[in-house]
Design a protein around this motif. Structure first.
Motif, PDB file in Angstrom:
ATOM      1  N   LYS A  69      36.790   9.832  15.535  1.00 59.43           N
ATOM      2  CA  LYS A  69      36.893  10.841  14.482  1.00 59.43           C
ATOM      3  C   LYS A  69      38.045  11.817  14.721  1.00 59.43           C
ATOM      4  O   LYS A  69      38.771  12.167  13.800  1.00 59.43           O
ATOM      5  CB  LYS A  69      35.578  11.610  14.355  1.00 59.43           C
ATOM      6  CG  LYS A  69      35.579  12.585  13.211  1.00 59.43           C
ATOM      7  CD  LYS A  69      34.243  13.248  13.009  1.00 59.43           C
ATOM      8  CE  LYS A  69      34.329  14.188  11.830  1.00 59.43           C
ATOM      9  NZ  LYS A  69      33.065  14.799  11.507  1.00 59.43           N
ATOM     10  N   GLY A  70      38.237  12.231  15.950  1.00 61.42           N
ATOM     11  CA  GLY A  70      39.328  13.159  16.261  1.00 61.42           C
ATOM     12  C   GLY A  70      40.689  12.563  15.959  1.00 61.42           C
ATOM     13  O   GLY A  70      41.580  13.248  15.446  1.00 61.42           O
ATOM     14  N   GLN A  71      40.858  11.288  16.257  1.00 57.73           N
ATOM     15  CA  GLN A  71      42.137  10.622  15.998  1.00 57.73           C
ATOM     16  C   GLN A  71      42.356  10.462  14.491  1.00 57.73           C
ATOM     17  O   GLN A  71      43.469  10.647  14.002  1.00 57.73           O
ATOM     18  CB  GLN A  71      42.168   9.257  16.685  1.00 57.73           C
ATOM     19  CG  GLN A  71      43.521   8.604  16.658  1.00 57.73           C
ATOM     20  CD  GLN A  71      43.533   7.303  17.446  1.00 57.73           C
ATOM     21  OE1 GLN A  71      42.502   6.853  17.948  1.00 57.73           O
ATOM     22  NE2 GLN A  71      44.699   6.703  17.560  1.00 57.73           N
ATOM     23  N   ARG A  72      41.285  10.144  13.753  1.00 57.79           N
ATOM     24  CA  ARG A  72      41.398  10.032  12.286  1.00 57.79           C
ATOM     25  C   ARG A  72      41.817  11.365  11.677  1.00 57.79           C
ATOM     26  O   ARG A  72      42.682  11.409  10.801  1.00 57.79           O
ATOM     27  CB  ARG A  72      40.056   9.613  11.679  1.00 57.79           C
ATOM     28  CG  ARG A  72      39.695   8.181  11.900  1.00 57.79           C
ATOM     29  CD  ARG A  72      38.535   7.769  11.026  1.00 57.79           C
ATOM     30  NE  ARG A  72      37.437   8.711  11.022  1.00 57.79           N
ATOM     31  CZ  ARG A  72      36.212   8.441  11.413  1.00 57.79           C
ATOM     32  NH1 ARG A  72      35.895   7.245  11.847  1.00 57.79           N
ATOM     33  NH2 ARG A  72      35.270   9.371  11.357  1.00 57.79           N
ATOM     34  N   GLU A  73      41.207  12.450  12.143  1.00 56.78           N
ATOM     35  CA  GLU A  73      41.537  13.766  11.607  1.00 56.78           C
ATOM     36  C   GLU A  73      42.981  14.146  11.917  1.00 56.78           C
ATOM     37  O   GLU A  73      43.669  14.740  11.083  1.00 56.78           O
ATOM     38  CB  GLU A  73      40.576  14.816  12.161  1.00 56.78           C
ATOM     39  CG  GLU A  73      39.165  14.676  11.638  1.00 56.78           C
ATOM     40  CD  GLU A  73      38.188  15.610  12.323  1.00 56.78           C
ATOM     41  OE1 GLU A  73      38.560  16.283  13.299  1.00 56.78           O
ATOM     42  OE2 GLU A  73      37.031  15.656  11.865  1.00 56.78           O
ATOM     43  N   THR A  74      43.447  13.804  13.114  1.00 57.43           N
ATOM     44  CA  THR A  74      44.832  14.094  13.494  1.00 57.43           C
ATOM     45  C   THR A  74      45.810  13.324  12.618  1.00 57.43           C
ATOM     46  O   THR A  74      46.804  13.887  12.132  1.00 57.43           O
ATOM     47  CB  THR A  74      45.065  13.744  14.978  1.00 57.43           C
ATOM     48  OG1 THR A  74      44.138  14.477  15.773  1.00 57.43           O
ATOM     49  CG2 THR A  74      46.480  14.068  15.407  1.00 57.43           C
ATOM     50  N   ILE A  75      45.531  12.041  12.399  1.00 54.02           N
ATOM     51  CA  ILE A  75      46.413  11.218  11.564  1.00 54.02           C
ATOM     52  C   ILE A  75      46.440  11.759  10.138  1.00 54.02           C
ATOM     53  O   ILE A  75      47.503  11.876   9.525  1.00 54.02           O
ATOM     54  CB  ILE A  75      45.968   9.744  11.593  1.00 54.02           C
ATOM     55  CG1 ILE A  75      46.207   9.152  12.987  1.00 54.02           C
ATOM     56  CG2 ILE A  75      46.708   8.931  10.542  1.00 54.02           C
ATOM     57  CD1 ILE A  75      45.596   7.782  13.189  1.00 54.02           C
ATOM     58  N   ALA A  76      45.269  12.103   9.585  1.00 49.32           N
ATOM     59  CA  ALA A  76      45.201  12.628   8.221  1.00 49.32           C
ATOM     60  C   ALA A  76      45.935  13.964   8.110  1.00 49.32           C
ATOM     61  O   ALA A  76      46.636  14.214   7.124  1.00 49.32           O
ATOM     62  CB  ALA A  76      43.747  12.771   7.785  1.00 49.32           C
ATOM     63  N   ALA A  77      45.802  14.822   9.103  1.00 47.75           N
ATOM     64  CA  ALA A  77      46.488  16.114   9.079  1.00 47.75           C
ATOM     65  C   ALA A  77      48.005  15.934   9.158  1.00 47.75           C
ATOM     66  O   ALA A  77      48.759  16.610   8.449  1.00 47.75           O
ATOM     67  CB  ALA A  77      46.004  16.994  10.225  1.00 47.75           C
ATOM     68  N   ASP A  78      48.457  15.012   9.999  1.00 48.33           N
ATOM     69  CA  ASP A  78      49.896  14.730  10.091  1.00 48.33           C
ATOM     70  C   ASP A  78      50.430  14.171   8.777  1.00 48.33           C
ATOM     71  O   ASP A  78      51.517  14.531   8.329  1.00 48.33           O
ATOM     72  CB  ASP A  78      50.181  13.748  11.229  1.00 48.33           C
ATOM     73  CG  ASP A  78      49.988  14.355  12.599  1.00 48.33           C
ATOM     74  OD1 ASP A  78      49.946  15.604  12.709  1.00 48.33           O
ATOM     75  OD2 ASP A  78      49.873  13.585  13.582  1.00 48.33           O
ATOM     76  N   PHE A  79      49.657  13.280   8.157  1.00 52.03           N
ATOM     77  CA  PHE A  79      50.056  12.695   6.878  1.00 52.03           C
ATOM     78  C   PHE A  79      50.182  13.775   5.801  1.00 52.03           C
ATOM     79  O   PHE A  79      51.159  13.817   5.060  1.00 52.03           O
ATOM     80  CB  PHE A  79      49.037  11.632   6.463  1.00 52.03           C
ATOM     81  CG  PHE A  79      49.348  10.966   5.158  1.00 52.03           C
ATOM     82  CD1 PHE A  79      50.386  10.050   5.058  1.00 52.03           C
ATOM     83  CD2 PHE A  79      48.600  11.236   4.034  1.00 52.03           C
ATOM     84  CE1 PHE A  79      50.674   9.427   3.859  1.00 52.03           C
ATOM     85  CE2 PHE A  79      48.870  10.623   2.829  1.00 52.03           C
ATOM     86  CZ  PHE A  79      49.913   9.712   2.743  1.00 52.03           C
ATOM     87  N   GLU A  80      49.194  14.669   5.746  1.00 54.92           N
ATOM     88  CA  GLU A  80      49.223  15.745   4.762  1.00 54.92           C
ATOM     89  C   GLU A  80      50.411  16.679   4.994  1.00 54.92           C
ATOM     90  O   GLU A  80      51.076  17.119   4.052  1.00 54.92           O
ATOM     91  CB  GLU A  80      47.924  16.529   4.802  1.00 54.92           C
ATOM     92  CG  GLU A  80      47.760  17.516   3.689  1.00 54.92           C
ATOM     93  CD  GLU A  80      46.372  18.131   3.642  1.00 54.92           C
ATOM     94  OE1 GLU A  80      46.142  18.936   2.734  1.00 54.92           O
ATOM     95  OE2 GLU A  80      45.533  17.805   4.495  1.00 54.92           O
ATOM     96  N   ARG A  81      50.715  16.950   6.247  1.00 54.20           N
ATOM     97  CA  ARG A  81      51.864  17.806   6.578  1.00 54.20           C
ATOM     98  C   ARG A  81      53.161  17.133   6.141  1.00 54.20           C
ATOM     99  O   ARG A  81      54.054  17.764   5.588  1.00 54.20           O
ATOM    100  CB  ARG A  81      51.886  18.091   8.069  1.00 54.20           C
ATOM    101  CG  ARG A  81      52.937  19.094   8.486  1.00 54.20           C
ATOM    102  CD  ARG A  81      52.830  19.509   9.955  1.00 54.20           C
ATOM    103  NE  ARG A  81      52.390  18.464  10.846  1.00 54.20           N
ATOM    104  CZ  ARG A  81      53.196  17.574  11.437  1.00 54.20           C
ATOM    105  NH1 ARG A  81      54.484  17.604  11.207  1.00 54.20           N
ATOM    106  NH2 ARG A  81      52.704  16.654  12.252  1.00 54.20           N
TER     107      ARG A  81
END
Length: 66
Positions: A48-60
């Motif tokens: 879950k932590g890795q998914r959230e990091t990837i999604a946050a980077d994508f949004e940025r």
């Protein structure tokens, strides 16, 4: 010959610009949600932590582009 600013001042205002921005925001939101769904369904599942990091980077990255 007049400049463009003078001519724009004579035209009535239109909601085109705000509608365009709203559409852009909705498209970005849908893209982030689709990425999150794809990451949840990934094989093998990501933590879950890795998914959230990837999604946050994508949004940025989407926000930097616009």
């Amino acid at each position: 010959m007049s400049d463009g600013n003078f001519n724009r001042a004579l035209l009535p205002s239109t909601p085109y610009r705000s509608g365009y921005r709203m559409g852009l925001l909705q498209a970005k939101s849908k893209a982030v949600k689709a990425l999150q769904l794809a990451l949840e369904q990934a094989q093998p599942p990501l933590p879950k932590g890795q998914r959230e990091t990837i999604a946050a980077d994508f949004e940025r990255m989407l926000n930097l582009e616009g």
